[in-house]
Design a protein around this motif. Sequence first.
Motif, PDB file in Angstrom:
ATOM      1  N   ALA A 146     -72.442 -13.393  28.850  1.00 29.42           N
ATOM      2  CA  ALA A 146     -72.396 -12.217  27.968  1.00 29.42           C
ATOM      3  C   ALA A 146     -72.830 -12.554  26.549  1.00 29.42           C
ATOM      4  O   ALA A 146     -73.613 -11.811  25.939  1.00 29.42           O
ATOM      5  N   ILE A 147     -72.361 -13.662  26.004  1.00 28.91           N
ATOM      6  CA  ILE A 147     -72.741 -14.030  24.634  1.00 28.91           C
ATOM      7  C   ILE A 147     -74.211 -14.404  24.571  1.00 28.91           C
ATOM      8  O   ILE A 147     -74.900 -14.152  23.567  1.00 28.91           O
ATOM      9  N   GLU A 148     -74.742 -14.993  25.644  1.00 26.52           N
ATOM     10  CA  GLU A 148     -76.167 -15.331  25.696  1.00 26.52           C
ATOM     11  C   GLU A 148     -77.014 -14.064  25.696  1.00 26.52           C
ATOM     12  O   GLU A 148     -78.036 -13.986  25.004  1.00 26.52           O
ATOM     13  N   LYS A 149     -76.602 -13.068  26.477  1.00 27.05           N
ATOM     14  CA  LYS A 149     -77.320 -11.799  26.532  1.00 27.05           C
ATOM     15  C   LYS A 149     -77.282 -11.088  25.183  1.00 27.05           C
ATOM     16  O   LYS A 149     -78.272 -10.484  24.753  1.00 27.05           O
ATOM     17  N   LEU A 150     -76.133 -11.157  24.512  1.00 29.02           N
ATOM     18  CA  LEU A 150     -75.999 -10.503  23.211  1.00 29.02           C
ATOM     19  C   LEU A 150     -76.958 -11.107  22.192  1.00 29.02           C
ATOM     20  O   LEU A 150     -77.695 -10.383  21.505  1.00 29.02           O
ATOM     21  N   VAL A 151     -76.954 -12.419  22.094  1.00 30.34           N
ATOM     22  CA  VAL A 151     -77.785 -13.095  21.097  1.00 30.34           C
ATOM     23  C   VAL A 151     -79.271 -12.950  21.432  1.00 30.34           C
ATOM     24  O   VAL A 151     -80.117 -12.950  20.534  1.00 30.34           O
ATOM     25  N   SER A 152     -79.594 -12.811  22.714  1.00 28.79           N
ATOM     26  CA  SER A 152     -80.989 -12.682  23.137  1.00 28.79           C
ATOM     27  C   SER A 152     -81.514 -11.258  22.987  1.00 28.79           C
ATOM     28  O   SER A 152     -82.716 -11.028  23.163  1.00 28.79           O
ATOM     29  N   ILE A 216     -71.378  -3.966  22.316  1.00 24.99           N
ATOM     30  CA  ILE A 216     -72.385  -4.480  23.254  1.00 24.99           C
ATOM     31  C   ILE A 216     -71.852  -5.694  24.009  1.00 24.99           C
ATOM     32  O   ILE A 216     -72.080  -5.845  25.216  1.00 24.99           O
ATOM     33  N   LEU A 217     -71.119  -6.558  23.314  1.00 26.13           N
ATOM     34  CA  LEU A 217     -70.527  -7.717  23.999  1.00 26.13           C
ATOM     35  C   LEU A 217     -69.540  -7.263  25.067  1.00 26.13           C
ATOM     36  O   LEU A 217     -69.480  -7.850  26.156  1.00 26.13           O
ATOM     37  N   ALA A 218     -68.769  -6.219  24.767  1.00 17.59           N
ATOM     38  CA  ALA A 218     -67.809  -5.701  25.750  1.00 17.59           C
ATOM     39  C   ALA A 218     -68.528  -5.184  26.994  1.00 17.59           C
ATOM     40  O   ALA A 218     -68.073  -5.403  28.126  1.00 17.59           O
ATOM     41  N   ILE A 219     -69.664  -4.509  26.786  1.00 19.02           N
ATOM     42  CA  ILE A 219     -70.460  -4.019  27.922  1.00 19.02           C
ATOM     43  C   ILE A 219     -70.995  -5.187  28.739  1.00 19.02           C
ATOM     44  O   ILE A 219     -70.883  -5.210  29.973  1.00 19.02           O
ATOM     45  N   TYR A 220     -71.573  -6.161  28.056  1.00 20.36           N
ATOM     46  CA  TYR A 220     -72.129  -7.319  28.749  1.00 20.36           C
ATOM     47  C   TYR A 220     -71.035  -8.133  29.445  1.00 20.36           C
ATOM     48  O   TYR A 220     -71.239  -8.651  30.536  1.00 20.36           O
ATOM     49  N   ASN A 222     -68.303  -7.019  30.677  1.00 24.01           N
ATOM     50  CA  ASN A 222     -67.874  -6.276  31.863  1.00 24.01           C
ATOM     51  C   ASN A 222     -68.841  -6.471  33.034  1.00 24.01           C
ATOM     52  O   ASN A 222     -68.419  -6.544  34.191  1.00 24.01           O
ATOM     53  N   ILE A 223     -70.128  -6.586  32.718  1.00 17.52           N
ATOM     54  CA  ILE A 223     -71.147  -6.734  33.763  1.00 17.52           C
ATOM     55  C   ILE A 223     -71.370  -8.197  34.135  1.00 17.52           C
ATOM     56  O   ILE A 223     -71.365  -8.560  35.320  1.00 17.52           O
ATOM     57  N   TYR A 224     -71.563  -9.042  33.136  1.00 15.82           N
ATOM     58  CA  TYR A 224     -71.949 -10.425  33.380  1.00 15.82           C
ATOM     59  C   TYR A 224     -70.773 -11.393  33.400  1.00 15.82           C
ATOM     60  O   TYR A 224     -70.838 -12.441  34.037  1.00 15.82           O
ATOM     61  N   GLY A 225     -69.722 -11.044  32.669  1.00 14.17           N
ATOM     62  CA  GLY A 225     -68.588 -11.950  32.544  1.00 14.17           C
ATOM     63  C   GLY A 225     -68.807 -12.956  31.435  1.00 14.17           C
ATOM     64  O   GLY A 225     -69.942 -13.268  31.065  1.00 14.17           O
ATOM     65  N   CYS A 226     -67.715 -13.463  30.893  1.00 13.75           N
ATOM     66  CA  CYS A 226     -67.806 -14.490  29.837  1.00 13.75           C
ATOM     67  C   CYS A 226     -66.409 -15.021  29.544  1.00 13.75           C
ATOM     68  O   CYS A 226     -65.470 -14.240  29.351  1.00 13.75           O
ATOM     69  N   ASN A 227     -66.288 -16.324  29.524  1.00  4.45           N
ATOM     70  CA  ASN A 227     -65.021 -16.968  29.174  1.00  4.45           C
ATOM     71  C   ASN A 227     -64.997 -17.175  27.662  1.00  4.45           C
ATOM     72  O   ASN A 227     -65.597 -18.112  27.144  1.00  4.45           O
ATOM     73  N   MET A 228     -64.318 -16.288  26.951  1.00  4.00           N
ATOM     74  CA  MET A 228     -64.327 -16.317  25.485  1.00  4.00           C
ATOM     75  C   MET A 228     -63.598 -17.516  24.916  1.00  4.00           C
ATOM     76  O   MET A 228     -63.790 -17.871  23.750  1.00  4.00           O
ATOM     77  N   GLY A 229     -62.771 -18.166  25.723  1.00  2.00           N
ATOM     78  CA  GLY A 229     -62.024 -19.320  25.237  1.00  2.00           C
ATOM     79  C   GLY A 229     -62.710 -20.646  25.478  1.00  2.00           C
ATOM     80  O   GLY A 229     -62.250 -21.690  24.999  1.00  2.00           O
ATOM     81  N   SER A 230     -63.832 -20.631  26.198  1.00  2.00           N
ATOM     82  CA  SER A 230     -64.523 -21.891  26.498  1.00  2.00           C
ATOM     83  C   SER A 230     -65.399 -22.313  25.327  1.00  2.00           C
ATOM     84  O   SER A 230     -65.772 -21.500  24.475  1.00  2.00           O
ATOM     85  N   LEU A 231     -65.753 -23.580  25.281  1.00  3.34           N
ATOM     86  CA  LEU A 231     -66.610 -24.083  24.212  1.00  3.34           C
ATOM     87  C   LEU A 231     -67.993 -23.451  24.309  1.00  3.34           C
ATOM     88  O   LEU A 231     -68.549 -23.300  25.399  1.00  3.34           O
ATOM     89  N   ILE A 232     -68.562 -23.097  23.169  1.00  2.00           N
ATOM     90  CA  ILE A 232     -69.875 -22.466  23.144  1.00  2.00           C
ATOM     91  C   ILE A 232     -70.948 -23.412  23.664  1.00  2.00           C
ATOM     92  O   ILE A 232     -71.976 -22.981  24.210  1.00  2.00           O
ATOM     93  N   GLN A 233     -70.718 -24.723  23.545  1.00  2.00           N
ATOM     94  CA  GLN A 233     -71.694 -25.706  24.030  1.00  2.00           C
ATOM     95  C   GLN A 233     -71.798 -25.733  25.553  1.00  2.00           C
ATOM     96  O   GLN A 233     -72.706 -26.371  26.092  1.00  2.00           O
ATOM     97  N   ASN A 234     -70.902 -25.047  26.266  1.00  2.00           N
ATOM     98  CA  ASN A 234     -71.032 -24.936  27.713  1.00  2.00           C
ATOM     99  C   ASN A 234     -72.222 -24.076  28.105  1.00  2.00           C
ATOM    100  O   ASN A 234     -72.602 -24.028  29.272  1.00  2.00           O
TER     101      ASN A 234
END
Length: 325
Positions: A146-152, A216-220, A222-234
Amino acid sequence: MELLRVLRKSVVFIAIFLGIIIWLSIFKINNTNDKKVYAYYNQLMYEYDNQTEMIESLTYSKYVHDKTDDYEADREYIEEAIKLLQEKYQYVYSSDMSRAENNYKKIINSTLFAEEQSYYVLNAQKYMADLESRGEINFSITNTTAIEKLVSDKQLPVIFLVMMIFVLITFMEEFENNMFLQIRGSKNSRKVLPVKRCFIILLISIVLSFVFNGVILAIYKNIYGCNMGSLIQNSYMFNMFQLKTNVATFFIIYCITFAIAMSVLSWLVYFVFLITGNYKLSIAGTGLFLVFEYIININISSKSAFAFLKYINIFQQTHQLLTTQ
């Protein structure tokens, strides 16, 4: 209160543009197979959480072997999900980072790059300093889509900037009402008012940056999933991010960076408004310039003889700022 006046005049525009970006995001998702692919991707990631050694050799046949349901209709989506999971596995367990570290060490120690101030040496030294300050990263197989889709998303900055131009129009009412001379002739208004409005632009940009990007992150998510607590370097996209932080904190940093970038562009447009004194002419000129810049950004190849135009392109530079912060 100037801020309240601007908000009162702009709330409809803001709501319309928020609706547009939500519609575009959902429209793009619905025109792909992402819903089914990432549903299986998340399911696979959950099922193989404690069996990561099996991911590398995983195939569709192996996955459905012990299943009682018929998955043949979704075979294409499952195979795509397996491919995504294996790419994540390869990134997490590959030695790419170690190889890169060794290569940069060779550059620093090589006589081929003898000049201490050469770009290659300085870049290698910066890389090693970032690694040292960041500390050791324990990579894990986790969803960061989700965060990748947002930034892209390249459409959001464009739509956000257009929305800010509509907000800027509320600053130009004194020209329309023939009150310009009276307002600018009052005490301190010539200096104080433009500065105050620049701060209003910054404040609105920060608040709306969190609102727009958050929705937009909430939408993404919901669709793609994202672990908000994991390290961004993952995420492979952010493997060189200098700070050892989680996705949630990265999102905050991203929103602030996004707001600053949009504020700077909005200030430039506002100054054009002030110089010309005619916001309609300014919007037309600015619009043509932005369309020209956007066309250059999407149509000129990096191998073209005109590739240099991409390096002085507003959209290209803004996107690089937001993705390489």
